[in-house]
Write a protein that holds these residues in place. Structure first.
Motif, PDB file in Angstrom:
ATOM      1  N   UNK A 142       1.158  -1.222   0.100  1.00  0.00           N
ATOM      2  CA  UNK A 142      -0.281   0.187   0.197  1.00  0.00           C
ATOM      3  C   UNK A 142       0.613   1.226  -0.302  1.00  0.00           C
ATOM      4  N   UNK A 143       2.236   1.238  -0.521  1.00  0.00           N
ATOM      5  CA  UNK A 143       2.785   2.434  -0.170  1.00  0.00           C
ATOM      6  C   UNK A 143       2.859   3.373  -1.171  1.00  0.00           C
ATOM      7  N   UNK A 144       1.945   2.583  -2.551  1.00  0.00           N
ATOM      8  CA  UNK A 144       1.909   4.355  -2.989  1.00  0.00           C
ATOM      9  C   UNK A 144       1.183   5.308  -2.638  1.00  0.00           C
ATOM     10  N   UNK A 145       0.048   4.564  -1.455  1.00  0.00           N
ATOM     11  CA  UNK A 145      -0.584   5.909  -0.433  1.00  0.00           C
ATOM     12  C   UNK A 145      -0.368   5.998  -0.013  1.00  0.00           C
ATOM     13  N   UNK A 146       0.542   5.993   1.162  1.00  0.00           N
ATOM     14  CA  UNK A 146       0.946   6.105   2.588  1.00  0.00           C
ATOM     15  C   UNK A 146       1.781   7.154   2.539  1.00  0.00           C
ATOM     16  N   UNK A 147       2.224   7.680   4.075  1.00  0.00           N
ATOM     17  CA  UNK A 147       3.273   9.055   3.459  1.00  0.00           C
ATOM     18  C   UNK A 147       4.051   8.393   4.596  1.00  0.00           C
ATOM     19  N   UNK A 148       4.742   7.198   4.789  1.00  0.00           N
ATOM     20  CA  UNK A 148       5.911   6.253   5.487  1.00  0.00           C
ATOM     21  C   UNK A 148       6.778   6.168   4.605  1.00  0.00           C
ATOM     22  N   UNK A 149       8.025   5.222   5.337  1.00  0.00           N
ATOM     23  CA  UNK A 149       8.364   4.796   4.434  1.00  0.00           C
ATOM     24  C   UNK A 149       9.774   4.132   5.685  1.00  0.00           C
ATOM     25  N   UNK A 150      10.179   2.465   5.020  1.00  0.00           N
ATOM     26  CA  UNK A 150      11.193   2.205   6.407  1.00  0.00           C
ATOM     27  C   UNK A 150      12.497   2.070   5.640  1.00  0.00           C
ATOM     28  N   UNK A 151      12.857   2.699   6.443  1.00  0.00           N
ATOM     29  CA  UNK A 151      15.080   2.127   6.177  1.00  0.00           C
ATOM     30  C   UNK A 151      15.322   1.962   7.866  1.00  0.00           C
ATOM     31  N   UNK A 152      16.156   0.611   6.791  1.00  0.00           N
ATOM     32  CA  UNK A 152      17.593   0.048   7.958  1.00  0.00           C
ATOM     33  C   UNK A 152      18.913   1.164   8.620  1.00  0.00           C
ATOM     34  N   UNK A 153      18.819   0.804   9.063  1.00  0.00           N
ATOM     35  CA  UNK A 153      20.628   1.670   9.452  1.00  0.00           C
ATOM     36  C   UNK A 153      21.716   0.902  10.196  1.00  0.00           C
ATOM     37  N   UNK A 154      22.708   0.388   8.580  1.00  0.00           N
ATOM     38  CA  UNK A 154      22.961  -0.665   8.268  1.00  0.00           C
ATOM     39  C   UNK A 154      24.264  -0.528   9.906  1.00  0.00           C
ATOM     40  N   UNK A 155      24.583   0.640   9.904  1.00  0.00           N
ATOM     41  CA  UNK A 155      25.415  -0.204  11.181  1.00  0.00           C
ATOM     42  C   UNK A 155      24.769  -0.290  12.501  1.00  0.00           C
ATOM     43  N   UNK A 156      23.063  -0.252  12.708  1.00  0.00           N
ATOM     44  CA  UNK A 156      22.755  -0.539  14.145  1.00  0.00           C
ATOM     45  C   UNK A 156      21.544  -1.515  13.710  1.00  0.00           C
TER      46      UNK A 156
END
Length: 386
Positions: A142-156
């Protein structure tokens, strides 16, 4: 209560909609989009076909295909370089949740700079950012219609939730034909992801009448069509219904919120590299069973919409039937446990306290009908392992 609602300005939904992407982008006054996708869609030729659609509209796209499942801060670096080299004035996310999450992050970093960690929740990001156009190829995030993104911190290895209008696509192009090649496992995982979005949007402490209607409609559609799409990937009617339901569920949770399932799911994905929809499915029945007593009327509505209960059933009975139906659905879709998926028991136990801490820090559990303690989250992780 006043609900603050946000939707893409433009939505093209239906078979063949992808052929109108160039018209949509050109109509927004844009000319140099960065097309963010993955190696799989390049390999199938789908990315090149979409790029050709853009060129036919007089646009000058550049393809960036080095996104990774569950994008990381490290994986964004070459995308950011491509964005600047191309002097892009827009970003097109083409694929499942990972290319779209990457596109949203690049659109913001390309304008504001800094580190992705600077933009994680609870900060609400209003922009500025480059315009994002979303073209999904799975029926789930549903990301096409949401105001969210999820990104993994490579360090932690922390899976960071980032939110705000800056991440909301300006336009979404939703074409069922792009989902027809999804294999059964991906169909199942993305379908349960969409169902989780819809149910959590409805039972969330931030639910509102606007999100409620979309959530219940999506739940009903998924209940009628997910098993069909899983059993027969060529069932066009089921695929089309699931695609629409995923978008509706995305709009619902973007204007309400997700809750405990998502809060607990993100650390599983970050530490054990489990696909987001699958980790949701692993958690969904147990977390629902933990939560139903706090909002039996809301969960009962979900059960009735899903077809697991009738209007004649008392709310408490209907809510319990929802839990039973979710267990049955996960059995029918061959959802593994963390153990049967191959996750090492000792690593699971060792990381459980950290995962519980990260789940709470994401903010999503605070929207749950029952706001859990860290000990309760650890207990739930222990229950679902086997």
């Amino acid at each position: 209560m006043v609900a603050s609602l946000s939707l893409p300005r433009i939505m093209r939904v239906g078979r063949g909609a992808a052929e109108e992407l160039g018209e949509v982008v050109a109509g927004l006054g844009l000319s140099r989009p960065l097309l963010v996708t993955d190696a799989f869609l390049v390999g199938t030729g789908a990315a090149d076909r979409l790029a050709e659609t853009l060129r036919k509209a007089g646009l000058h796209p550049r393809l960036f295909s080095d996104t990774v499942p569950d994008p990381t801060t490290d994986s964004l670096a070459p995308g950011l370089e491509a964005l600047h080299d191309h002097r892009a004035d827009a970003v097109i996310g083409f694929g499942g949740g990972s290319p779209m999450d990457s596109a949203k992050a690049l659109a913001l970093l390309g304008v504001q700079g800094g580190r992705m960690r600077d933009y994680r929740a609870p900060r609400v990001n209003h922009g500025p950012a480059l315009p994002v156009i979303a073209v999904p190829t799975t029926a789930g995030s549903g990301s096409e219609a949401t105001q969210f993104t999820v990104i993994t911190d490579s360090g932690t290895d922390e899976k960071m939730l980032c939110l705000g209008p800056a991440f909301l696509p300006l336009a979404a192009v939703v074409d069922v034909e792009l989902t027809m090649s999804m294999p059964p496992r991906l169909t199942a995982d993305t379908g349960v992801d969409a169902l989780t979005h819809a149910v959590e949007a409805y039972v969330s402490r931030r639910a509102n009448p606007f999100s409620d209607g979309l959530a219940l409609t999506a739940i009903g559609t998924i209940g009628r069509h997910l098993r069909r799409a899983y059993a027969d990937g060529s069932d066009t009617r089921a695929r089309e219904a699931m695609m629409l339901a995923a978008t509706q569920a995305g709009i619902a949770f973007s204007n309400s919120s997700v809750a405990l399932v998502h809060g607990m799911s993100r650390p599983i994905g970050a530490h054990f590299h489990v696909a987001h929809g699958l980790s949701n499915a692993m958690l969904f029945p147990a977390v629902t069973a933990f939560s139903v007593h706090a909002a039996p009327d809301r969960y009962a509505d979900c059960a009735r919409a899903l077809g697991a209960a009738t209007a004649m059933d008392a709310d408490e009975v209907a809510a319990d039937r929802l839990v039973d139906e979710l267990r049955g659905l996960c059995r029918d879709l061959d959802v593994p446990t963390p153990r049967s998926h191959g996750i090492d028991r000792e690593a699971w136990i060792r990381l459980t306290p950290l995962m519980a801490e990260q789940a709470l820090a994401s903010g999503s559990p605070a929207n749950n009908p029952v706001v859990p303690t860290a000990d309760q989250i650890q207990d739930l992780y222990g229950r679902i392992y086997a």
